[in-house]
Structures are given as C-alpha cells and as structure tokens.
Design an enzyme around this catalytic site. Structure first.
Site, PDB file in Angstrom:
ATOM      1  N   GLY A   1      16.389  12.290  -2.817  1.00 30.76           N
ATOM      2  CA  GLY A   1      15.552  12.324  -4.024  1.00 30.76           C
ATOM      3  C   GLY A   1      16.192  11.571  -5.174  1.00 30.76           C
ATOM      4  N   ILE A   2      15.352  10.874  -5.941  1.00 30.70           N
ATOM      5  CA  ILE A   2      15.848  10.057  -7.049  1.00 30.70           C
ATOM      6  C   ILE A   2      15.468  10.741  -8.361  1.00 30.70           C
ATOM      7  CG2 ILE A   2      15.754   7.794  -8.141  1.00 30.70           C
ATOM      8  CD1 ILE A   2      14.946   6.665  -5.370  1.00 30.70           C
TER       9      ILE A   2
ATOM     10  N   THR B   1       7.119   4.692  -4.753  1.00 32.73           N
ATOM     11  CA  THR B   1       7.593   3.503  -5.487  1.00 32.73           C
ATOM     12  C   THR B   1       6.413   2.689  -6.008  1.00 32.73           C
ATOM     13  OG1 THR B   1       9.522   3.422  -4.054  1.00 32.73           O
ATOM     14  CG2 THR B   1       9.009   1.405  -5.255  1.00 32.73           C
TER      15      THR B   1
ATOM     16  N   ASP C   1       8.829  23.705  -2.599  1.00 40.77           N
ATOM     17  CA  ASP C   1       8.091  22.850  -3.536  1.00 40.77           C
ATOM     18  C   ASP C   1       7.506  23.775  -4.593  1.00 40.77           C
ATOM     19  OD1 ASP C   1       6.162  20.805  -4.682  1.00 40.77           O
ATOM     20  OD2 ASP C   1       6.903  19.643  -2.995  1.00 40.77           O
TER      21      ASP C   1
ATOM     22  N   HIS D   1       5.058   4.248  -9.071  1.00 38.77           N
ATOM     23  CA  HIS D   1       5.865   3.908 -10.260  1.00 38.77           C
ATOM     24  C   HIS D   1       5.451   2.531 -10.798  1.00 38.77           C
ATOM     25  CE1 HIS D   1       8.665   7.254 -10.156  1.00 38.77           C
ATOM     26  NE2 HIS D   1       8.861   7.058  -8.863  1.00 38.77           N
TER      27      HIS D   1
ATOM     28  N   TYR E   1      20.272   5.959   1.052  1.00 38.70           N
ATOM     29  CA  TYR E   1      19.412   4.890   0.528  1.00 38.70           C
ATOM     30  C   TYR E   1      18.771   4.161   1.709  1.00 38.70           C
ATOM     31  CZ  TYR E   1      18.154   0.605  -2.024  1.00 38.70           C
ATOM     32  OH  TYR E   1      17.490  -0.462  -2.567  1.00 38.70           O
TER      33      TYR E   1
HETATM   34  P1  NAD Z   1       7.212  12.942  -3.811  1.00 40.76           P
HETATM   35  O1  NAD Z   1       7.351  12.717  -5.269  1.00 40.76           O
HETATM   36  O2  NAD Z   1       5.877  12.776  -3.173  1.00 40.76           O
HETATM   37  O3  NAD Z   1       7.749  14.396  -3.439  1.00 40.76           O
HETATM   38  C1  NAD Z   1       8.637  15.133  -4.223  1.00 40.76           C
HETATM   39  C2  NAD Z   1       8.179  16.575  -4.183  1.00 40.76           C
HETATM   40  O4  NAD Z   1       9.141  17.364  -4.887  1.00 40.76           O
HETATM   41  C3  NAD Z   1       6.812  16.804  -4.845  1.00 40.76           C
HETATM   42  O5  NAD Z   1       5.907  17.366  -3.906  1.00 40.76           O
HETATM   43  C4  NAD Z   1       7.148  17.747  -5.988  1.00 40.76           C
HETATM   44  O6  NAD Z   1       6.107  18.681  -6.255  1.00 40.76           O
HETATM   45  C5  NAD Z   1       8.414  18.428  -5.455  1.00 40.76           C
HETATM   46  N1  NAD Z   1       9.168  19.147  -6.472  1.00 40.76           N
HETATM   47  C6  NAD Z   1       9.170  19.021  -7.819  1.00 40.76           C
HETATM   48  N2  NAD Z   1       9.944  19.950  -8.394  1.00 40.76           N
HETATM   49  C7  NAD Z   1      10.468  20.698  -7.396  1.00 40.76           C
HETATM   50  C8  NAD Z   1      11.351  21.812  -7.358  1.00 40.76           C
HETATM   51  N3  NAD Z   1      11.857  22.346  -8.462  1.00 40.76           N
HETATM   52  N4  NAD Z   1      11.680  22.314  -6.147  1.00 40.76           N
HETATM   53  C9  NAD Z   1      11.169  21.787  -5.012  1.00 40.76           C
HETATM   54  N5  NAD Z   1      10.326  20.733  -5.006  1.00 40.76           N
HETATM   55  C10 NAD Z   1       9.976  20.193  -6.177  1.00 40.76           C
HETATM   56  O7  NAD Z   1       8.269  11.972  -3.128  1.00 40.76           O
HETATM   57  P2  NAD Z   1       8.452  11.404  -1.628  1.00 40.76           P
HETATM   58  O8  NAD Z   1       7.714  10.139  -1.497  1.00 40.76           O
HETATM   59  O9  NAD Z   1       8.260  12.471  -0.606  1.00 40.76           O
HETATM   60  O10 NAD Z   1       9.997  11.050  -1.747  1.00 40.76           O
HETATM   61  C11 NAD Z   1      10.959  12.079  -1.916  1.00 40.76           C
HETATM   62  C12 NAD Z   1      12.041  11.681  -2.894  1.00 40.76           C
HETATM   63  O11 NAD Z   1      12.841  10.647  -2.317  1.00 40.76           O
HETATM   64  C13 NAD Z   1      11.555  11.124  -4.242  1.00 40.76           C
HETATM   65  O12 NAD Z   1      12.456  11.544  -5.247  1.00 40.76           O
HETATM   66  C14 NAD Z   1      11.656   9.620  -4.028  1.00 40.76           C
HETATM   67  O13 NAD Z   1      11.825   8.925  -5.251  1.00 40.76           O
HETATM   68  C15 NAD Z   1      12.905   9.534  -3.197  1.00 40.76           C
HETATM   69  N6  NAD Z   1      13.055   8.353  -2.335  1.00 40.76           N
HETATM   70  C16 NAD Z   1      14.313   7.897  -2.161  1.00 40.76           C
HETATM   71  C17 NAD Z   1      14.549   6.841  -1.310  1.00 40.76           C
HETATM   72  C18 NAD Z   1      15.947   6.372  -1.084  1.00 40.76           C
HETATM   73  O14 NAD Z   1      16.133   5.353  -0.424  1.00 40.76           O
HETATM   74  N7  NAD Z   1      16.944   7.111  -1.593  1.00 40.76           N
HETATM   75  C19 NAD Z   1      13.487   6.225  -0.625  1.00 40.76           C
HETATM   76  C20 NAD Z   1      12.197   6.740  -0.810  1.00 40.76           C
HETATM   77  C21 NAD Z   1      11.982   7.808  -1.663  1.00 40.76           C
HETATM   78 ZN    ZN Z   2       8.195   3.328   0.712  1.00 36.05          ZN
END
Ligand code: NAD
Ligand code: ZN
Length: 342
Positions: free
Chosen positions: A264-265, A41, A196, A44, A288
C-alpha cells in the site's frame, strides 16, 4: 486510432479518435489491445492529484493493464510472432544499473512505467519492448490477461514470505488485497483475515475467496482472533491499503518474529510506533511491482492450477463508457473494471 488521453493538465480523461498508431523500434512489438483493466493509478491520473501532476507528461495516452494480440514485431525480435495473444510487464527497465546487470530487473532504479512515464495501453494499439511481453496460455483469456498486472502485485506481495499453515492478515480489501487473499488461500495459509472499512469490498472479498472479512470500523481484530481461536497473533501481514490506521492495527496483532510485506502507498508520511516493531522483532519488506519474470511465472502457473480470481472483475464496460468506470472506481463500489477495446 482510438485512445484514452490525458490531453490537458486538469481533472479528466478524453477519448480521442485520431491518435497516431505508435511506430515501433527494432526491439519492440505492436500489440492490438483487446481488454484493459482500470488501475488505482489511472484514477489518480484521472483525478489529477499532486502525484499525477508531478509525474504524468501531457498529452499522453494512459493505461498499463492490458491483453491483446501481436500485430507487428521489430526487426531484432526473434522470440515473438504476429498473432500471439499476450499481456506484458508495464515496468520498462534499463540495462545499466547494478541490479539489472545482475538479472534483478524489478530492482532497477531507472524503471519507467507504460501509461505513466511513456504512452500507454488504453488504446487500440500499444508499443511494448519485446522483453516485457508475456505470452498468454490458451486457458487464460483476454479479460484475465488484462488484470495480470495487479494480480502480479498481489502474488509478489503474498509470496514474499512462507504462507503454508500460517495465519495471514491482509489490510485493505481493494482488488489487490482481495486477490492476495485468494493467493494466500491457494498457497495453503490457515486463517486469512482481510480488513477494510468499505462493506462493498468486504462482501466481494468473501465471494472471491474463503477469507474472513472484518470491518474494522465495527469490529476489533482481537475479538476476531478470539473467534478464530488464535492465541498469539498473525504470522504474516500484507499491508494493501496505504491507510496509516491499518498498519498500526497490523502492528498490534502481529506475532513476535512475524513478517510484513508492504504494498500500500500512503498519501503522506506518517508516524509509526517503532517500539512495537523492535520488541516484536518484526521483518518488514517493501514491495514494488512484480518480479521480472518470476512473479509472472508463478501467477500463470497458479491460474493454471486452480487459482480463480475472475469474480474480482465486477464490471465489464465498452470503451465509450470509460467515464462510468472511472467514477465507479473513484467511489470504491467495485472490484476490477475491464474495458473492451474490440
Ligand atoms: P484500493 O484503493 O482499491 O484499495 C485500498 C483499500 O483499503 C480500499 O478498499 C479502502 O477502503 C481500504 N482501507 C482504507 N482504510 C482502511 C483501514 N483503516 N483499514 C483497512 N482498509 C482500509 O487499492 P488497490 O488497487 O487494491 O491497491 C492496494 C494498495 O496498493 C494501494 O495503496 C495502491 O496504491 C498500492 N499499490 C502499490 C503498488 C506497488 O507497486 N507498491 C502497485 C499497485 C498498487
Ligand atoms: Zn495497475
């Protein structure tokens, strides 16, 4: 005080030496920050993408993953003391909605985020509602305390469904996916497969927990299933990439009647083959944040009973080197990055 500030509505973050120390209200505490974690976040906000542009007030101190020590308590605060080591929930909830009145704080539609909608923790001092504070047991040091927020995301997602003896597929080996792998292992899953397309992240996943890393750019999940002698599919899916192809792949290999938790978002809406969800009778749950405060209890208890996620921290930096941290995060060449404010 020193703080990382989104000072201008453009890409970047700026280290200010002259931010005012926050003034606390009667229900707040003031925390002297020792360690903070950089979150996706925050990246971003650093990059100033469309989400950040419509969400973040400028100027504002950012950051929401922290550990530190209480240095002041508001006049109404009875349960916390100056000198306590703490972390805290970054989601600040109201008390007006049906959900919060029923004690389901994580479902409050009026949730606001520290470091997102209100001043944050990338600073020498942060103001936090006493309600949000979580005292740290002695065995959980400040750097672990600073990554409890994303560990909480991992725990909330992973423990959404029964994992004991189940085969678990995690899509996305970011810091949260990797920690979810460790949690699934700790909780008693059988096979834990994590996908990944970034080899650095997959290598790290295998170092942090006994999981099966799969680079889906090179290998087919069905071949992996054959190698693991899995006949029908995964019982539980944890979507932790936000990448549409990852979710489509997950649907392909889920067992009939399987359960999927979605953290994932995605960057934008995308089409889904709903037939696969309908005919496989899948259950899908959105996730969330963290459950207040059941997730916090479970994660502290698991850390006290042998869950080891420390190797997910790959970089420890001084505050002055924050730009290096943000750039490394943006390139995905890391696990968690912790900044030292002491
Ligand atoms: P991150 O972006 O570090 O990790 C996401 C991973 O997904 C990356 O390593 C990327 O290479 C991989 N990826 C991309 N394409 C792929 C594919 N086709 N197959 C498999 N993997 C693939 O994010 P993070 O900090 O570990 O967070 C994980 C997710 O959760 C993010 O989308 C983030 O925005 C989300 N998130 C959601 C909440 C919530 O409350 N819902 C809170 C925190 C983070
Ligand atoms: Zn955080």
């Amino acid at each position: 005080m020193k703080a990382l500030v989104k000072s201008r509505p453009e890409p970047g973050l700026w280290l200010s030496e002259s931010e005012p120390v926050p003034v606390i209200g009667e229900d707040d505490v003031l925390v002297k920050v020792r360690k903070t974690g950089i979150c996706g976040t925050d990246v971003h906000i650093y990059k100033w993408d469309p989400w950040a542009q419509k969400t973040i007030p400028v100027p504002m101190v950012v950051g929401h993953e922290y550990a530190g020590e209480i240095v002041e308590v508001g006049s109404h605060v009875r349960t916390l003391k100056v000198g306590q080591r703490v972390s805290g929930e970054g989601h600040v909830v109201g008390m007006r909605s049906r959900a919060t009145r029923a004690g389901k704080f994580h479902l409050d539609p009026e949730t606001r985020g520290i470091g997102v909608n209100m001043p944050g923790a990338f600073a020498e001092y942060v103001k936090v509602p006493a309600f949000n504070i979580v005292p740290l047991p002695d065995e959980i040091d400040d750097e672990l305390g600073a990554i409890l927020d994303p560990l909480g995301n991992a725990v909330h997602t992973a423990l959404s469904f029964d994992l004991v003896g189940e085969d678990v597929l995690i899509t996305g080996a970011g810091p949260i996916g990797i920690m979810a792998g460790a949690v699934a292992r700790h909780a008693g899953a059988r096979h834990v497969v994590i996908t990944d397309v970034n080899p650095v992240r997959l290598d790290l996943a295998a170092k942090v927990a006994s999981v099966t890393p799969v680079n889906v750019a090179e290998e087919d999940l069905r071949d992996v299933m054959a190698r693991l002698k899995m006949k029908e599919g995964f019982d539980v899916g944890l979507e932790m990439s936000g990448a549409p192809p990852a979710f489509q792949q997950m649907l392909d290999v889920m067992l009939m009647g399987g359960h999927i938790a979605m953290l994932g978002i995605p960057a934008a809406p995308y089409a889904v083959d709903w037939n696969r969800i309908v005919f496989k009778m899948l259950t899908i749950k959105g996730i969330y944040g963290r459950e207040m405060f059941e997730t916090w209890h479970k994660m502290l208890a698991m850390l006290q009973s042998g869950l080891d996620i420390r190797p997910v921290i790959t970089h420890r930096l001084k505050t002055a080197d924050f730009l290096q941290g943000f750039e490394t995060m943006a390139r995905g060449e890391c696990g968690k990055i912790v900044l030292d404010w002491s």
